[in-house]
Design a protein around this motif. Structure first.
Motif, PDB file in Angstrom:
ATOM      1  N   LYS A  63       1.005  -0.919   0.178  1.00  0.00           N
ATOM      2  CA  LYS A  63       0.238  -0.087  -0.375  1.00  0.00           C
ATOM      3  C   LYS A  63       1.063   1.116   0.353  1.00  0.00           C
ATOM      4  CE  LYS A  63      -4.687  -1.937   2.669  1.00  0.00           C
ATOM      5  NZ  LYS A  63      -4.818  -2.182   3.517  1.00  0.00           N
ATOM      6  N   VAL A  64       0.357   2.167  -0.688  1.00  0.00           N
ATOM      7  CA  VAL A  64       1.750   3.197  -0.575  1.00  0.00           C
ATOM      8  C   VAL A  64       1.429   4.110   0.986  1.00  0.00           C
ATOM      9  CG1 VAL A  64       1.558   6.038  -1.821  1.00  0.00           C
ATOM     10  CG2 VAL A  64       0.485   4.194  -2.691  1.00  0.00           C
ATOM     11  N   SER A  65       0.392   4.058   1.644  1.00  0.00           N
ATOM     12  CA  SER A  65       0.972   4.099   2.884  1.00  0.00           C
ATOM     13  C   SER A  65       1.741   4.007   3.949  1.00  0.00           C
ATOM     14  CB  SER A  65      -0.652   4.664   3.891  1.00  0.00           C
ATOM     15  OG  SER A  65      -0.882   2.766   3.921  1.00  0.00           O
ATOM     16  N   LYS A  66       2.118   2.432   3.645  1.00  0.00           N
ATOM     17  CA  LYS A  66       3.145   1.763   4.128  1.00  0.00           C
ATOM     18  C   LYS A  66       4.602   1.439   2.982  1.00  0.00           C
ATOM     19  CE  LYS A  66       0.174  -0.158   6.905  1.00  0.00           C
ATOM     20  NZ  LYS A  66      -1.159  -2.051   7.067  1.00  0.00           N
ATOM     21  N   LEU A  67       5.059   2.221   2.008  1.00  0.00           N
ATOM     22  CA  LEU A  67       5.854   1.766   1.213  1.00  0.00           C
ATOM     23  C   LEU A  67       7.145   2.502   1.752  1.00  0.00           C
ATOM     24  CD1 LEU A  67       6.584   1.154  -1.785  1.00  0.00           C
ATOM     25  CD2 LEU A  67       6.585   3.402  -2.548  1.00  0.00           C
ATOM     26  N   ASP A  68       7.114   3.069   2.528  1.00  0.00           N
ATOM     27  CA  ASP A  68       8.815   2.876   3.191  1.00  0.00           C
ATOM     28  C   ASP A  68       9.110   2.232   3.997  1.00  0.00           C
ATOM     29  OD1 ASP A  68       8.537   6.413   1.942  1.00  0.00           O
ATOM     30  OD2 ASP A  68       8.052   7.258   4.086  1.00  0.00           O
ATOM     31  N   THR A  69       8.098   1.691   4.361  1.00  0.00           N
ATOM     32  CA  THR A  69       8.339   0.219   5.324  1.00  0.00           C
ATOM     33  C   THR A  69       8.541  -0.903   4.424  1.00  0.00           C
ATOM     34  OG1 THR A  69       6.109   0.205   6.704  1.00  0.00           O
ATOM     35  CG2 THR A  69       8.085   1.690   7.416  1.00  0.00           C
ATOM     36  N   GLU A  70       7.502  -1.261   3.931  1.00  0.00           N
ATOM     37  CA  GLU A  70       7.422  -2.303   3.234  1.00  0.00           C
ATOM     38  C   GLU A  70       8.106  -2.411   2.527  1.00  0.00           C
ATOM     39  OE1 GLU A  70       3.450  -3.031   1.908  1.00  0.00           O
ATOM     40  OE2 GLU A  70       3.061  -3.435   4.327  1.00  0.00           O
ATOM     41  N   ILE A  71       8.692  -1.704   1.628  1.00  0.00           N
ATOM     42  CA  ILE A  71       9.762  -1.585   0.619  1.00  0.00           C
ATOM     43  C   ILE A  71      11.105  -2.849   0.864  1.00  0.00           C
ATOM     44  CG2 ILE A  71      11.502   0.752   1.066  1.00  0.00           C
ATOM     45  CD1 ILE A  71      10.583   0.576  -2.233  1.00  0.00           C
ATOM     46  N   VAL A  72      11.165  -2.095   1.810  1.00  0.00           N
ATOM     47  CA  VAL A  72      12.489  -3.333   2.690  1.00  0.00           C
ATOM     48  C   VAL A  72      12.444  -4.245   2.832  1.00  0.00           C
ATOM     49  CG1 VAL A  72      13.462  -1.537   3.838  1.00  0.00           C
ATOM     50  CG2 VAL A  72      11.824  -3.390   5.425  1.00  0.00           C
ATOM     51  N   SER A  73      11.477  -5.262   2.136  1.00  0.00           N
ATOM     52  CA  SER A  73      10.796  -6.446   2.222  1.00  0.00           C
ATOM     53  C   SER A  73      11.458  -6.512   0.854  1.00  0.00           C
ATOM     54  CB  SER A  73       9.610  -6.402   2.114  1.00  0.00           C
ATOM     55  OG  SER A  73       8.254  -6.604   1.391  1.00  0.00           O
ATOM     56  N   LEU A  74      11.774  -5.605  -0.238  1.00  0.00           N
ATOM     57  CA  LEU A  74      12.250  -6.841  -1.076  1.00  0.00           C
ATOM     58  C   LEU A  74      13.824  -6.974  -0.999  1.00  0.00           C
ATOM     59  CD1 LEU A  74      12.624  -3.368  -3.750  1.00  0.00           C
ATOM     60  CD2 LEU A  74      11.393  -5.312  -4.154  1.00  0.00           C
ATOM     61  N   ALA A  75      14.441  -7.369   0.150  1.00  0.00           N
ATOM     62  CA  ALA A  75      15.653  -7.599   0.891  1.00  0.00           C
ATOM     63  C   ALA A  75      15.476  -9.194   1.145  1.00  0.00           C
ATOM     64  CB  ALA A  75      16.192  -7.155   1.725  1.00  0.00           C
ATOM     65  N   ASP A  76      14.756  -9.493   1.333  1.00  0.00           N
ATOM     66  CA  ASP A  76      14.630 -10.857   1.726  1.00  0.00           C
ATOM     67  C   ASP A  76      14.096 -11.578   0.071  1.00  0.00           C
ATOM     68  OD1 ASP A  76      13.339 -10.489   3.609  1.00  0.00           O
ATOM     69  OD2 ASP A  76      11.327 -10.744   3.741  1.00  0.00           O
ATOM     70  N   ILE A  77      14.168 -11.122  -1.494  1.00  0.00           N
ATOM     71  CA  ILE A  77      14.073 -11.309  -2.232  1.00  0.00           C
ATOM     72  C   ILE A  77      15.350 -11.633  -2.762  1.00  0.00           C
ATOM     73  CG2 ILE A  77      11.483 -11.800  -2.700  1.00  0.00           C
ATOM     74  CD1 ILE A  77      11.447  -9.359  -4.796  1.00  0.00           C
ATOM     75  N   GLY A  78      16.456 -10.763  -2.023  1.00  0.00           N
ATOM     76  CA  GLY A  78      17.566 -10.617  -2.805  1.00  0.00           C
ATOM     77  C   GLY A  78      17.965  -9.159  -3.509  1.00  0.00           C
ATOM     78  N   ILE A  79      17.313  -8.759  -3.204  1.00  0.00           N
ATOM     79  CA  ILE A  79      17.484  -6.877  -3.037  1.00  0.00           C
ATOM     80  C   ILE A  79      18.235  -6.593  -2.795  1.00  0.00           C
ATOM     81  CG2 ILE A  79      16.162  -4.866  -4.196  1.00  0.00           C
ATOM     82  CD1 ILE A  79      17.018  -6.778  -6.536  1.00  0.00           C
ATOM     83  N   ASN A  80      19.906  -6.192  -1.692  1.00  0.00           N
ATOM     84  CA  ASN A  80      20.086  -6.351  -0.969  1.00  0.00           C
ATOM     85  C   ASN A  80      20.710  -4.340  -1.777  1.00  0.00           C
ATOM     86  OD1 ASN A  80      21.324  -6.204   1.658  1.00  0.00           O
ATOM     87  ND2 ASN A  80      23.198  -7.305   0.780  1.00  0.00           N
ATOM     88  N   LEU A  81      20.065  -3.016  -0.538  1.00  0.00           N
ATOM     89  CA  LEU A  81      20.289  -1.613  -0.414  1.00  0.00           C
ATOM     90  C   LEU A  81      20.509  -1.756   0.950  1.00  0.00           C
ATOM     91  CD1 LEU A  81      17.024  -0.868  -3.331  1.00  0.00           C
ATOM     92  CD2 LEU A  81      19.770  -1.711  -3.929  1.00  0.00           C
ATOM     93  N   THR A  82      21.131  -0.108   0.873  1.00  0.00           N
ATOM     94  CA  THR A  82      20.826   0.378   2.031  1.00  0.00           C
ATOM     95  C   THR A  82      19.842   1.225   2.126  1.00  0.00           C
ATOM     96  OG1 THR A  82      21.519   2.333   1.024  1.00  0.00           O
ATOM     97  CG2 THR A  82      23.126   0.641   1.821  1.00  0.00           C
ATOM     98  N   ARG A  83      19.117   0.988   3.724  1.00  0.00           N
ATOM     99  CA  ARG A  83      18.454   2.366   4.211  1.00  0.00           C
ATOM    100  C   ARG A  83      17.784   3.339   3.278  1.00  0.00           C
ATOM    101  NH1 ARG A  83      13.309   1.167   6.123  1.00  0.00           N
ATOM    102  NH2 ARG A  83      12.265   3.091   7.550  1.00  0.00           N
ATOM    103  N   VAL A  84      18.476   3.605   3.337  1.00  0.00           N
ATOM    104  CA  VAL A  84      18.944   4.926   2.534  1.00  0.00           C
ATOM    105  C   VAL A  84      18.526   5.236   0.305  1.00  0.00           C
ATOM    106  CG1 VAL A  84      20.402   7.163   1.377  1.00  0.00           C
ATOM    107  CG2 VAL A  84      20.471   6.745   4.235  1.00  0.00           C
ATOM    108  N   GLU A  85      19.246   4.087   0.426  1.00  0.00           N
ATOM    109  CA  GLU A  85      18.436   3.431  -0.944  1.00  0.00           C
ATOM    110  C   GLU A  85      17.208   3.390  -1.270  1.00  0.00           C
ATOM    111  OE1 GLU A  85      23.287   2.835  -1.859  1.00  0.00           O
ATOM    112  OE2 GLU A  85      21.411   0.547  -1.487  1.00  0.00           O
TER     113      GLU A  85
END
Length: 204
Positions: A63-85
């Motif tokens: 959801k757009v309202s939760k994007l800032d926190t949920e986008i980090v779950s991309l790491a669970d599928i191998g997309i390893n970025l920094t918090r700032v990225e």
């Protein structure tokens, strides 16, 4: 640094999806962003398909309202970025939200993988055969309470059961009433709720 120094979007036109690519050290990362709208609830979510070196790594729904926190779950599928990225990627997506034309759906996709859905379908295929449930008009009807009981006794119970039913519906395994994840069938003049599996889709 600003968002445009981390990530670059393909254009600022209104279209059904946009591609975001990384700059400099992030050039191997790219994302396809799609805006989905439920035709019944009018709720919207973003689907983000992730790629590394052109290889698809999977997707995440937020959801757009939760994007800032949920986008980090991309790491669970191998997309390893920094918090700032991650934050800058989220910011760029939100800034271009209205350049995404909503794609209407009867049901919004979720984060249950195709492999998990196939495994769940196989689990209930075995259950149908074991219990010798009768096929009616091309469907096997499992009472909702029986479906729930078997689910809670299985290895799939770590998943949200509503997400599982939704995923089965999206992928065509079950037939449902509009706006629901189950099917009402009248028995002796009374409506009962069932999880109605498509026999052809199950292959039984």
């Amino acid at each position: 640094m600003s968002a445009k120094e981390y990530w670059k979007i393909d254009n600022n036109k209104i279209q059904t999806s946009h591609i975001i690519v990384g700059m400099d050290d992030l050039k191997n990362f790219s994302f396809e962003v799609i805006r989905l709208k439920d035709i019944y609830s009018y709720e919207e979510v973003l689907k983000i398909n992730a790629f590394y070196d052109g290889k698809e790594y999977g997707s995440r729904i937020s959801k757009v309202s939760k994007l800032d926190t949920e986008i980090v779950s991309l790491a669970d599928i191998g997309i390893n970025l920094t918090r700032v990225e991650y934050i800058e990627l989220s910011s760029l997506i939100k800034n271009n939200y209205y350049n995404l034309e909503p794609q209407e759906r009867e049901a919004i996709e979720n984060n249950i993988s195709d492999r998990t859905v196939e495994a769940v379908a196989g689990f209930y295929r075995d259950y149908i055969q074991e219990k010798q449930i009768e096929k009616r008009e091309g469907f096997y009807n499992i009472p909702v309470e029986d479906f729930k009981r078997e689910f809670n006794d299985s290895s799939f119970k770590r998943y949200n059961i509503s997400d599982i039913k939704e995923a089965l519906k999206i992928r065509g395994y079950i037939k449902c009433n509009a706006g629901r994840n189950d099917l009402a069938i009248k028995v002796d003049g009374v409506n009962h709720r069932y999880i109605s599996f498509d026999a052809q889709k199950l292959g039984v």
